[in-house]
Scaffold this motif. Structure first.
Motif, short mmCIF file in Angstrom:
data_model
loop_
_atom_site.label_atom_id
_atom_site.label_comp_id
_atom_site.label_asym_id
_atom_site.label_seq_id
_atom_site.Cartn_x
_atom_site.Cartn_y
_atom_site.Cartn_z
N LEU A 143 0.84 -1.19 0.00
CA LEU A 143 0.00 0.00 0.00
C LEU A 143 0.88 1.25 0.00
O LEU A 143 1.82 1.35 0.79
CB LEU A 143 -0.91 0.02 1.23
N ASP A 145 1.49 5.09 0.76
CA ASP A 145 1.05 6.18 1.61
C ASP A 145 1.18 7.51 0.86
O ASP A 145 1.96 7.63 -0.10
CB ASP A 145 1.89 6.20 2.89
N PRO A 170 -4.84 3.30 -2.23
CA PRO A 170 -6.22 3.38 -1.72
C PRO A 170 -6.91 4.66 -2.21
O PRO A 170 -6.28 5.70 -2.39
CB PRO A 170 -6.05 3.39 -0.20
N VAL A 173 -6.43 7.69 -0.06
CA VAL A 173 -5.14 8.37 -0.24
C VAL A 173 -5.22 9.32 -1.42
O VAL A 173 -4.73 10.46 -1.35
CB VAL A 173 -4.01 7.33 -0.43
N ASP A 223 -4.09 7.70 8.05
CA ASP A 223 -3.10 6.75 8.56
C ASP A 223 -3.77 5.56 9.23
O ASP A 223 -3.35 4.41 9.03
CB ASP A 223 -2.17 7.45 9.56
N LYS A 225 -6.80 4.42 8.62
CA LYS A 225 -7.43 3.62 7.57
C LYS A 225 -6.40 2.79 6.82
O LYS A 225 -6.66 1.64 6.45
CB LYS A 225 -8.17 4.54 6.59
N LEU A 226 -5.22 3.37 6.60
CA LEU A 226 -4.17 2.67 5.86
C LEU A 226 -3.71 1.44 6.63
O LEU A 226 -3.53 0.36 6.03
CB LEU A 226 -3.00 3.63 5.62
N ILE A 237 3.08 -1.60 3.97
CA ILE A 237 2.88 -0.18 3.71
C ILE A 237 4.21 0.44 3.29
O ILE A 237 5.25 0.19 3.92
CB ILE A 237 2.35 0.55 4.96
N THR A 239 6.02 4.02 2.95
CA THR A 239 5.82 5.37 3.46
C THR A 239 7.17 6.03 3.71
O THR A 239 8.22 5.39 3.65
CB THR A 239 5.00 5.33 4.77
#
Length: 341
Positions: A143, A145, A170, A173, A223, A225-226, A237, A239
């Motif tokens: 995912l 960020d 997402p 995002v 954040d 939700k991620l 993730i 990021t």
């Protein structure tokens, strides 16, 4: 298109089945026949509407509901014997007993489904090897960020073809970057537009498998939700946010921090090696000069203050790892030493 045809066939078959049974029961009353068909089509229509308004269904939830239904029906069947035994001790009207059985069945099914849906993640501890979670095979998805996208280095990393798994952006995002891009602040607006441009370039890269995830996740902030979505998808993730990295690690989510990756990719220098650097400013101690390598590593050189604004050769004496990054210490090589005439 296939979904539309399937839904239409479902409504049609429901009407036909209801008409067949209603024709046998109410053959002498056209009004009751039409009422039965209309009621069946109405129920089918409500089911189709529920299907349309819940486009994102989780297999774990569906399997948990089905298993809960089976458990609830089994419990209701078992309790029906107790109800029959009670009816032999205390004579009660048969209609009341049938109603009690139906009510017990509804309660058991609801309780079983509710309990399993709320505890499905821990259900494997009750029945070993039973788990309502999809198994991830091959490369795990990653995912992206907001901070990693706006940073832009993910684009360079993608061009190296080192990323083999699915990259997921997402929808929330994207919405956050759109909000930043619409900001009245000039700097924020530029950052938001840069992030949207990076996403477009990632999608245009033929070597990357990237998708936009529309599923919502629990949490009040992006954040949160991620992290929740990463747990649901068993994803990692990507990021550059230090705080997000810590929160995700506390919740058991794997994180790839681009800053940490960049730090790990910096070349290792050993004492005695020769380097070339441009001295850009004086150091804290007298006579020191400070320069930077191409990767941003700070280099502190003794007796280099007279060479500010010039490239010099230096010999590495030591290096120090700090929270802000790595620092290299050195001294002037003999050909740059002002004592050498």
């Amino acid at each position: 298109m296939i979904q539309i045809v399937l839904r239409g066939l479902f409504v049609l078959m429901t009407a036909m089945v209801a008409g067949m049974y209603a024709l046998r029961s109410f053959s002498d009353s056209a009004q009751k026949l039409l009422l039965s068909i209309g009621s069946a089509m109405l129920i089918a229509g409500l089911i189709v509407l529920a299907d349309i308004f819940t486009p994102r269904k989780r297999l774990s939830s569906l399997s948990g509901a089905f298993f809960g239904l089976l458990v609830g029906m089994l419990a209701a069947y078992s309790l029906s014997f107790i109800i029959d035994y009670i009816s032999t001790l205390f004579p009660v009207r048969s209609e009341l007993m049938e109603g009690a059985k139906v009510f017990t069945g509804v309660v058991c099914v609801f309780a079983a489904i509710s309990m399993i849906l709320q505890t499905k993640d821990d259900f494997r501890f009750v029945i070993p090897y039973v788990e309502f979670a999809k198994q991830i095979r091959g490369n795990r998805p990653m995912l992206l960020d907001t901070s990693a996208i706006i940073d832009g280095r993910i684009l360079d990393i993608g061009q190296t073809q080192i990323i083999q798994g699915l990259l997921i952006v997402p929808r929330f995002v994207l919405n956050e970057m759109q909000t930043i891009a619409d900001s009245a602040d000039k700097l924020k607006r530029a950052r938001g537009r840069r992030g949207l441009d990076i996403v477009a370039k990632l999608q245009a890269n033929p070597t990357l498998d990237i998708s936009i995830e529309d599923a919502e996740a629990e949490g009040a902030t992006v954040d949160q939700k991620l992290v929740s979505l990463a747990q649901d998808l068993h994803a990692r993730i990507i990021t550059t946010d230090f705080n997000l990295t810590k929160v995700a690690e506390l919740r058991g989510v794997d994180v790839i921090n681009i800053n940490t990756l960049a730090e790990a990719m910096r070349p290792v220098v050993l004492p005695g090696e020769l380097l070339s650097v441009r001295v850009v400013k004086p150091g804290e101690s007298p006579g020191q000069g400070v320069g930077y390598l191409e990767d941003g590593t700070m280099v502190v050189v003794e007796n280099a203050r007279p060479h500010i604004g010039h490239d010099i050769a230096l010999t590495v004496t030591s290096s120090l790892q700090t929270a802000a990054g790595r620092m290299i210490f050195g001294k002037l090589a003999s050909d740059n030493d002002p004592k050498q005439g």
